[in-house]
Design an enzyme around this catalytic site. Structure first.
Site, PDB file in Angstrom:
ATOM      1  N   TYR A  48       0.825  -1.207   0.000  1.00  0.00           N
ATOM      2  CA  TYR A  48       0.000   0.000   0.000  1.00  0.00           C
ATOM      3  C   TYR A  48       0.862   1.260   0.000  1.00  0.00           C
ATOM      4  CZ  TYR A  48      -3.921  -3.012   1.501  1.00  0.00           C
ATOM      5  OH  TYR A  48      -4.883  -3.989   1.605  1.00  0.00           O
ATOM      6  N   HIS A 106       0.288 -11.564   1.916  1.00  0.00           N
ATOM      7  CA  HIS A 106      -0.753 -10.844   1.177  1.00  0.00           C
ATOM      8  C   HIS A 106      -1.523 -11.753   0.205  1.00  0.00           C
ATOM      9  CE1 HIS A 106      -1.682  -6.414  -0.043  1.00  0.00           C
ATOM     10  NE2 HIS A 106      -2.764  -7.159  -0.078  1.00  0.00           N
TER      11      HIS A 106
END
Length: 276
Positions: A48, A106
């Site tokens: 991110y 992730h």
């Protein structure tokens, strides 16, 4: 606020703050405001590119550090053992934290076939005391079973795509059976279409709440931790309040019935999706 408990006693609040796209000073301000409003679960990720802003927001909030669960995620390009260890250390540095509270893989990236290495790196980090709790994101039961079989350690969390268009009923049942907490990314779907669905509008009206709150209450009823992103304090407080709304079984079933075969937001099937 409802709290859900994993197989090892680890607990998560029913509503957390998603931070995808929250960067820079505005991002850190939003995180600090959310914690001030009562959030105790903050979700970030290496990819991110906002761990620094999230860490600053946590520090600026003034909240007791032991009360705030800060989550980050290991990216696909860092699955190999040495890269994974360095990535975990980098996330701690970027966040400005001695330990990360919850560190997830992730995506499994199965064609790369290094997710067991990545999981072992998280197991090792937990044993060293630099990560408190470890979990995964976007793993299917076959991936979950493999990492536990090969390392002896079961994740406490699996963060997956869940929303009324993609309710994931079978996977949620699997998680409950194994004491794995479900976190929902994109819990409101794409937003406008879902929030205009007649059944969602009807449930919202029955409880005197917004459509978004109705969907978040649906997540809570299904024991799924929702992590909607919200920048404004108004939306943050509204989302958090949804954690106390109780829907009846018929309302939950009616919203679940919105599920579609092609309900994924962008076709990201964990069997084939590759995250870099």
């Amino acid at each position: 606020m409802n709290r859900f408990t994993a197989h090892n006693g680890f607990q998560l609040p029913a509503i957390g703050l998603g931070t995808y796209g929250l960067r820079g000073d505005a991002g850190s301000d939003a995180v600090a405001a959310a914690i001030g409003a009562g959030y105790r679960l903050i979700d970030s990720a290496f990819n991110y590119e906002n761990e620094g802003a999230v860490g600053r927001g946590v520090a600026a909030s003034g909240a007791d550090r032991s009360e705030v669960i800060v989550t980050t995620k290991l990216p696909g390009r860092h699955h190999a053992t040495a890269k994974a260890r360095t990535s975990i250390e980098e996330s701690r540095s970027r966040l400005g934290l001695e330990t990360t509270d919850l560190h997830l893989i992730h995506w499994p990236n199965p064609s790369q076939d290094e997710y067991v290495e990545a999981w072992q790196a998280l197991v090792d980090a937990q044993q060293r005391g630099v990560v408190r709790q470890i979990g995964v994101s976007n793993f299917l039961p076959e991936h979950l079973e493999r990492i536990e079989r090969e390392t002896g350690v079961r994740p406490v969390v699996n963060q997956i795509e869940v929303h009324p268009y993609f309710p994931q009923t079978e996977q949620l049942a699997y998680h409950r059976e194994h004491g794995i907490l479900t976190q929902a990314w994109s819990p409101l779907g794409k937003g406008s279409a879902l929030l205009s669905e007649p059944v969602v509008v009807e449930v919202a009206a029955a409880h005197g709440i917004s459509a978004a709150q109705a969907v978040l209450a649906w997540h809570v009823a299904r024991e799924t931790v929702a992590i909607p992103k919200a920048t404004s304090l108004e939306h943050q407080t509204g989302n958090l309040a949804a954690g106390s709304v109780v829907l009846d079984a018929a309302e939950v079933e009616a919203i679940t019935a919105l599920g579609r075969q092609d309900g994924r937001l962008f076709g990201a099937d964990p069997r084939t999706h590759e995250e870099s």
